[in-house]
Design a protein around this motif. Structure first.
Motif, PDB file in Angstrom:
ATOM      1  N   PHE A 219      -9.290   2.198  -4.037  1.00 44.63           N
ATOM      2  CA  PHE A 219      -9.045   1.702  -2.509  1.00 44.63           C
ATOM      3  C   PHE A 219      -9.863   2.560  -1.657  1.00 44.63           C
ATOM      4  O   PHE A 219     -10.580   2.186  -0.727  1.00 44.63           O
ATOM      5  CB  PHE A 219      -7.659   1.882  -2.362  1.00 44.63           C
TER       6      PHE A 219
ATOM      7  N   ILE B  62       0.769  -1.254  -0.148  1.00 44.77           N
ATOM      8  CA  ILE B  62      -0.112   0.025  -0.024  1.00 44.77           C
ATOM      9  C   ILE B  62       0.678   1.372  -0.111  1.00 44.77           C
ATOM     10  O   ILE B  62       0.554   2.248  -0.803  1.00 44.77           O
ATOM     11  CB  ILE B  62      -0.899   0.108   1.220  1.00 44.77           C
TER      12      ILE B  62
ATOM     13  N   THR C 279      -5.473   3.715  -6.252  1.00 41.85           N
ATOM     14  CA  THR C 279      -5.558   4.437  -5.014  1.00 41.85           C
ATOM     15  C   THR C 279      -7.093   4.824  -4.676  1.00 41.85           C
ATOM     16  O   THR C 279      -7.626   4.741  -3.877  1.00 41.85           O
ATOM     17  CB  THR C 279      -4.629   5.442  -4.779  1.00 41.85           C
TER      18      THR C 279
END
Lengths: 302, 423
Positions: free
Chosen positions: A281, A39, A278
């Motif tokens: 996410f 991450i 991202t």
């Protein structure tokens, strides 16, 4: 500092604490390696211009994000497509899954045929399901168009008409995911005490009233859990559209995950792909937290 | 591998190593070559068997993957971005050397070829020599050539006393005559790739070039909104409207055309050279001896065009056996192997002289004119970002063929997005 000095740990307590950390260390390291590191790497790359087909790794701040959100129609379109698939297939799978769970919960003397039927679609790999349904909806050799021709109607081109392609995708996804829903709901159904239904029957409640007043409220925690799982996997929808339409016609059925895959694996644009990942996410986290807040409030009340 | 893990690794390796040490030839070199399903891995195996019998101490394993050029590339992208040494040699599509050079995935061959470099490269047909040299470096060597041709059913054309078409107009009228006369609901007039795959790029470029258009304008920037670009799209609109192309053209992939033609359901096909061998030799082919090939049609008054294709062989920059891999490459890219491929798989040679070889011509009579087609064939745009260029064209053409985008929308979207890549 003063607060900690007031209470001195004994030697035994300190040893135990050290042992505790030592025992936690492997799990923490493993998590760091497989969750935290990727991450962190993703977030870093998303701030860079990083394209394997061009030399250089250059910091560009939030440029990837502004391009995605304000200029890249294709990304916004893929978010919309994903939202449509979520909006149709999550409730769809819930309804079908609930039906299957209620069926499987019936006191059949032989339980395995229904349970096997429940498990099979779930056990099938997603890509296989996609390929099977692509053949199912094929224009010339497909089962669906064969039936339509038998009925004397003109067969449509399921996979090269954007609307029909969505219908075909939703059918495939609901078929594939409702058995997972049903499994969770079936587990929930079996925790509902029989005595509640017996009491309701004594009071003269109909089967429908029993379903609305007992089954649904008692099943709510299981439904929420099932919805969370299904929504998160639906945000990441990739395999079935990839195998069935490959995003076509044009990019009409391309989902977020498919666009990210294309950007990173095909175009080798790791910087922009990381920014898109991202964003996905963040959407996943937002969806999960909405559900979680809902369940927390719920358990607080109960 | 970090140091503290070495003992575990050593223990894990000890057993197989003990067995490996037993045979006398400790010099055994193992190579691994990656081949796609469409490039006849069976023929590659036969060629490698010959190589192994001539080169003691070298064993070559074939890894097969990917039914289309795109799928092959996706797999290689994963292997090569992770710098995996598992694959030593790989077949790459003719459109990829620029990308491999930019990403540093292919070992440049100049130092291995040494003083022979120019002599070696001079043997190949010019298009393939140029395709494999990027910024002055030899990135790969040609394995086989390819181009798109017009396949047609000789029996049906003879039945209606028609000549093979030279222009798209002739093709349309011939197809309509035969479709009408045959009245067979399974028969389609003409097919080409229309699904969002690599082949669909040529479905657009071939008629655009054929109408006299260029991909790049005088300033070196892409522009498909020219008269030729519009004419190309109009061609597909017209052929669809007159019922010559299948209604589901937007779902057609390259190999589907071969299957349809082979089962007797297609009159004309825009298809690559590989299909010839399948039509003549496959057990389920009903068009054996009823098939011939001519150059693709053009528009009246313009020179017809074709896309050149073909496969190149590159050495992975991450291979641990580069010297042995380069030796294998030299063999695979030799006139001898080119001839073997021509006979066994009807793969078009990359050497001019192999086209005239009597044994080759016996199996592939159409190679006589195929050489001229390959020599005059055009290359798809050369760019390290070719995957994105290709994707922009194919998704738009696919949407256009499916009828979800009209010609103006498709052209506008292609130009906007192409400009971004060529910025």
């Amino acid at each position: 500092m003063k607060a900690t000095k007031k209470y001195q740990l004994s030697k035994l307590e300190r040893d135990e604490r050290r042992l505790g950390f030592l025992l936690l260390a492997p799990a923490a390291l493993l998590l760091a390696a497989v969750v935290v590191y990727p991450i962190a790497e993703l977030l870093t790359n998303s701030l860079y211009s990083f394209r394997l087909t061009r030399p250089g790794y250059r910091f560009i701040g939030l440029e990837n994000f502004t391009f995605a959100l304000f200029e890249d129609d294709r990304f916004l379109h893929s978010v919309l497509n994903t939202a449509i698939l979520i909006g149709v297939t999550v409730p769809g799978a819930l309804v079908v899954g609930l039906g299957l769970a209620l069926l499987a919960n019936q006191p059949f003397t032989v339980k395995w045929p229904v349970r096997l039927g429940l498990l099979l679609p779930w056990a099938l790999p997603l890509v296989f399901a996609g390929l099977i349904f692509r053949w199912f909806f094929d224009y010339r050799q497909g089962f669906v168009n064969w039936l339509i021709e038998l009925a004397g109607l003109t067969p449509p081109q399921w996979l090269s008409d954007p609307r029909l392609a969505f219908v075909a995708l939703c059918v495939a996804i609901v078929w594939k995911s409702s058995s997972f829903m049903a499994l969770i709901l079936l587990a929930g159904l079996q925790t509902i005490p029989k005595s509640l239904y017996e009491a309701a029957e004594v009071d003269g409640a109909s089967r429908f009233q029993q379903f609305v007043e007992i089954t649904l409220p008692m099943l709510k925690p299981a439904i929420v859990v099932a919805l969370i799982f299904r929504t998160i996997t639906a945000i990441q929808t990739f395999d079935i559209p990839y195998a069935m339409t490959n995003g076509g016609p044009g990019t009409a059925t391309e989902t977020m995950a498919m666009y990210i895959h294309k950007t990173t694996i095909d175009f080798l644009d790791l910087g922009y792909g990381s920014a898109l990942a991202t964003l996905m996410f963040l959407i996943s986290i937002a969806a999960t937290s909405i559900y979680l807040r809902h369940t927390r409030r719920d358990t607080g009340r109960g | 591998m970090s140091k503290h893990r070495a003992p575990f690794a050593a223990a894990a390796l000890a057993l197989p190593l003990a067995f490996a040490a037993l045979p006398a030839d400790a010099q055994q070199t193992n190579l691994r070559i990656f081949v796609g399903g469409q490039q006849r891995p069976d023929v590659m195996r036969k060629i490698l068997d010959l190589y192994e019998s001539r080169t003691p101490g070298v064993r070559v394993a074939v890894e097969v993957g990917g039914a289309t050029s795109d799928q092959q590339q996706q797999y290689l992208n994963t292997v090569l971005t992770s710098r995996d040494a598992a694959i030593d040699v790989m077949l790459i599509d003719v459109i990829r050397p620029a990308q491999f050079a930019a990403a540093g995935w292919a070992e440049p061959l100049d130092s291995y070829l040494g003083s022979e470099r120019d002599a070696v490269m001079a043997r190949y047909l010019p298009a393939y020599r140029e395709a494999n040299i990027v910024n002055g470096k030899v990135i790969a060597l040609p394995y086989f050539a390819d181009a798109q041709f017009l396949y047609f059913r000789t029996d049906l054309l003879e039945k209606y006393k028609l000549q093979p078409p030279k222009t798209w107009e002739e093709l349309a009228s011939a197809a309509q005559t035969i479709l009408k006369g045959e009245n067979n609901p399974n028969l389609r007039g003409f097919s080409t790739a229309g699904a969002p795959i690599e082949g669909t790029v040529c479905t657009f470029l071939v008629p655009m070039w054929g109408a006299g258009g260029q991909f790049l304008n005088a300033q070196g920037k892409p522009d498909v909104g020219t008269a030729a670009g519009k004419k190309a799209l109009q061609l597909w609109t017209d052929l669809k409207a007159s019922g010559v192309t299948p209604a589901n053209l937007a779902e057609i992939v390259t190999d589907r055309i071969r299957v349809d033609f082979q089962s007797g359901n297609l009159l004309f096909a825009m298809q690559w050279g590989y299909a010839w061998n399948r039509f003549q030799n496959d057990a389920d082919s009903v068009v054996k001896g009823k098939t011939n090939v001519v150059p693709l049609p053009g528009f009246a008054g313009n020179q017809p065009a074709t896309c050149i294709g073909g496969w190149q062989i590159a050495v992975s920059a991450f291979s641990k056996n580069k010297a042995a891999a380069v030796n294998l490459l030299k063999f695979l890219s030799s006139p001898e192997v080119s001839k073997m491929q021509a006979i066994l798989a009807s793969h078009l040679p990359v050497f001019a002289e192999v086209y005239q070889d009597p044994e080759v011509l016996k199996v592939n009579p159409w190679f006589q004119f195929a050489r001229n087609v390959v020599v005059t064939g055009r290359s798809r745009p050369v760019s390290p970002d070719y995957p994105e260029v290709s994707e922009i064209i194919r998704t738009n053409i696919n949407a256009f063929l499916a009828g979800t985008r009209n010609a103006d929308q498709a052209i506008a979207d292609m130009n906007t997005r192409l400009a971004r890549v060529y910025r």
